[in-house]
Design a protein around this motif. Structure first.
Motif, short mmCIF file in Angstrom:
data_model
loop_
_atom_site.label_atom_id
_atom_site.label_comp_id
_atom_site.label_asym_id
_atom_site.label_seq_id
_atom_site.Cartn_x
_atom_site.Cartn_y
_atom_site.Cartn_z
N VAL A 85 0.86 -1.18 0.00
CA VAL A 85 0.00 0.00 0.00
C VAL A 85 0.90 1.23 0.00
CG1 VAL A 85 -1.86 1.20 1.20
CG2 VAL A 85 -1.76 -1.30 1.23
N PRO A 131 0.51 4.49 -0.38
CA PRO A 131 0.23 5.69 0.41
C PRO A 131 0.79 5.64 1.82
CG PRO A 131 -1.70 5.11 -0.87
CD PRO A 131 -0.72 3.97 -1.03
N PHE A 172 -3.83 9.10 2.13
CA PHE A 172 -4.93 8.21 1.76
C PHE A 172 -6.19 8.97 1.32
CE2 PHE A 172 -2.50 5.26 4.52
CZ PHE A 172 -2.43 4.18 3.66
N ILE A 176 -8.90 2.15 5.39
CA ILE A 176 -8.26 2.51 4.13
C ILE A 176 -8.93 1.79 2.96
CG2 ILE A 176 -6.09 2.59 2.87
CD1 ILE A 176 -6.25 4.28 5.50
#
Length: 296
Positions: free
Chosen positions: A103, A105, A290, A161
């Motif tokens: 991920v 971000p 995010f 998220i």
């Protein structure tokens, strides 16, 4: 008794290993051992049972651990109180993330935080979601990116998220590749490649199967989505992934929605309700990375 001795004691207690503890506190193993021996001499009791291969706390060590953590937290609070007044953020930020995390971000947030607060030492640790949650609860981690099923832990604050469904993924030419969707019972009867227990995706699969009295045929486990995809591409089993994980491999795998599974797979940042200024500053960067709204 010195604070550094308590820090070394807590490190060994949490790592269950003198070598890993020494790496964590950035001194030699002999230095950690010597300081803990001095602490034991001062207390008049051994804190660790060193006879076994893995280091274990003695009864005295178990009794001392909570107080050692409290003493370190109190000492840290002095510096944080000054930081809050002066607007500075210093110290250490320990962030956990699920094994095989891609991920980006999160990495963007870490980079932005480090650039804004170079005085804060940032530590990053990988583990399964269950152990990460316990690490946050116990104070070993300041916050963590974890996978969860249905809902995030009630006793922690959370920033969700990802909220998406599970899919089955198969390579071209597989008997299921022409299907538009799949029932859970059909999936459970096939050889499966999926995440290990303790991960959010596995929790979703296990809960969905248990609700229908199914026992999935899991032939292989891997902690990284890319590894699961690679195994499925080679015909070793049907991959169980989230929608976004499968989308990364769209050229090699066909994703099949599970028609009768509505339980979402969540990916979330979790942290304790009472946290340090460093955690608050990192969360601000995480929300921007995010694209999430503000919060506690």
């Amino acid at each position: 008794m010195e604070l550094r001795q308590l820090e070394y004691f807590v490190a060994v207690a949490e790592e269950r290993n003198f070598t890993r503890a020494a790496e964590r506190v950035h001194i030699s193993q002999s230095g950690v051992s010597a300081q803990i021996r001095r602490l034991e001499q001062e207390l008049g009791a051994e804190l660790f049972d060193r006879s076994a291969r893995a280091v274990a706390l003695t009864v005295a060590g178990e009794a001392a651990l909570a107080h050692a953590r409290a003493a370190l937290a109190a000492a840290g609070a002095v510096g944080r109180a000054v930081d809050e007044v002066t607007g500075l953020v210093r110290g250490r930020l320990t962030v956990g993330m699920v094994v095989g995390c891609t991920v980006t971000p999160l990495f963007d947030a870490l980079a932005a935080f480090h650039g804004a607060h170079p005085g804060v030492e940032v530590l990053l640790r990988e583990d399964g979601s269950d152990r990460l949650v316990e690490g946050v609860r116990g104070g070993a981690l300041d916050l963590a990116l974890v996978g969860a099923a249905v809902a995030t832990p009630e006793d922690l604050h959370a920033l969700t998220i990802v909220d998406e469904r599970l899919v089955a993924a198969v390579p071209p030419g597989h008997p299921l590749a022409a299907r538009e969707s799949l029932a859970l019972a059909e999936l459970a009867a096939r050889p499966l490649v999926c995440m290990p227990p303790g991960t959010g995706l596995r929790a979703v699969l296990d809960q969905a199967c248990a609700a229908r009295g199914l026992r999935p045929s899991i032939v292989m486990e891997a902690g990284a989505p890319d590894a699961i995809a690679d195994l499925a591409v080679r015909g070793l089993g049907v991959a169980v992934l989230s929608e976004s994980m499968a989308a990364v491999h769209a050229g090699r795998l066909t994703a099949l929605p599970l028609a009768d599974v509505d339980v979402p797979a969540l990916l979330a940042l979790v942290w304790r309700p009472v946290h340090t200024p460093a955690v608050g500053a990192f969360l601000a960067h995480a929300r921007r990375a995010f694209g999430a709204p503000g919060g506690p």
